[in-house]
Scaffold this active site. Sequence first.
Site, short mmCIF file in Angstrom:
data_model
loop_
_atom_site.label_atom_id
_atom_site.label_comp_id
_atom_site.label_asym_id
_atom_site.label_seq_id
_atom_site.Cartn_x
_atom_site.Cartn_y
_atom_site.Cartn_z
N THR A 179 0.83 -1.21 0.00
CA THR A 179 0.00 0.00 0.00
C THR A 179 0.86 1.25 0.00
O THR A 179 0.51 2.26 -0.61
CB THR A 179 -0.98 0.02 1.18
OG1 THR A 179 -0.28 0.11 2.42
CG2 THR A 179 -1.84 -1.23 1.18
N ASP A 180 2.01 1.21 0.67
CA ASP A 180 2.94 2.34 0.61
C ASP A 180 3.39 2.61 -0.82
O ASP A 180 3.33 3.74 -1.31
CB ASP A 180 4.18 2.03 1.46
CG ASP A 180 4.05 2.48 2.90
OD1 ASP A 180 3.42 3.53 3.14
OD2 ASP A 180 4.57 1.80 3.79
N MET A 181 3.88 1.56 -1.48
CA MET A 181 4.46 1.75 -2.81
C MET A 181 3.39 2.11 -3.84
O MET A 181 3.63 2.94 -4.73
CB MET A 181 5.20 0.48 -3.24
CG MET A 181 6.30 0.06 -2.26
SD MET A 181 7.47 1.38 -1.84
CE MET A 181 8.34 1.56 -3.39
#
Length: 387
Positions: A179-181
């Site tokens: 989800t960060d990337m």
Amino acid sequence: MAAAQQDRDLVMPLDGVTVLDFSQFLAGPSCALRLGDLGARVIKVERPEGGDASRGLYLADLPFDQDSALFHAINRGKLSVAADLKDPGDLARVKALVARADVMIHNFRPGIMERLELGWDDVSALNPRLIYGGVSGYGPTGPWRDRPGQDLLVQSLSGIAWLSGDAGAAPVPAGLSITDMMAGAQLAQGILALLVRRGITGRGGRVDVSLIETAIDLQFEHLAIYLNRQGAMPERSGVANANLYLAAPYGIYATGDGHLAIAMCPVDKLAAVIDCPAIAGYAPDRWFPERDAIKAALRDHLATQPTRHWLDRLEPAGIWAAPVNDWPSFIADPAFAALDATQRVRSPDGAELTLTRCPIRVDGQILVNGRAAPRLGSDTALLDKPA
């Protein structure tokens, strides 16, 4: 290694664009990294004491040039200015830099940038052409607004962790900070779209993404079904689960010497190709409801021979299958070398670190940048540059 020197005739898409990166950890910095890969000049704005927190986030205790190797992986090629945003003098110098920038990125919790006088209303008054990008954990409103915006927590809250693992087993989160990337990638898309609009209208704009909305979007295929059926959570397959809504044989199976992935395939065709009579009698309308029985028979059959034995039959028949590689076997494959997928960056002291490269090619050219991430405050003199 990736080409040591980029084609000098290549005009980078974002050449002449200045990006101020106020973010830290992964989502915001990965967005700024990609803009830098595409030619932008990226300047990290960091606190004087410690800087970006990922400078000290050591994965597997691997350091490089005074900081963590992780920091270099997501900040290679950038510049760094050190400024205390709570100090009026430093804040004034940073605002002067904002006034001549093209893009500004942050991932502070909602309300923090406004308290620092660097919210959208503040900076758009300083620079009406500015593109302002923000990443949050859970969006600007709602009961989760102030929760810690961390990838594992978002995977858990959003249901992603329940998609993996066999029925009856514990939830399995993705082994990467997905989800960060992906939030970083979506932020980059929004920034690029606003840069295009600015080129047409001359007007800046604001783009916001959150980890939780990214997690929702990552599940769009499955949620589209669930939301329109209003039923209970769909069951994971009890054997070789890989997709909630796909029939047998879709999954990963142990072989005599490793593991084999098989994608969408008619079960009767698969039975004939690998000589597995135990699954040959299942009609197409049974491939999903009886997927566990089919997969169990297939599991037992595939375990009798090594992976290569099965691939020699599956690949000529046009059945989508692949070995499940670990990193050593993946990197040793000639296909990896053909991609020219890595590059080396060099520190001011001449030390070198091998990293992955930008996955985008422009005009047929691989994009590389051999400069390591900046040392904290190494470019602070930029704050005193006249407008």
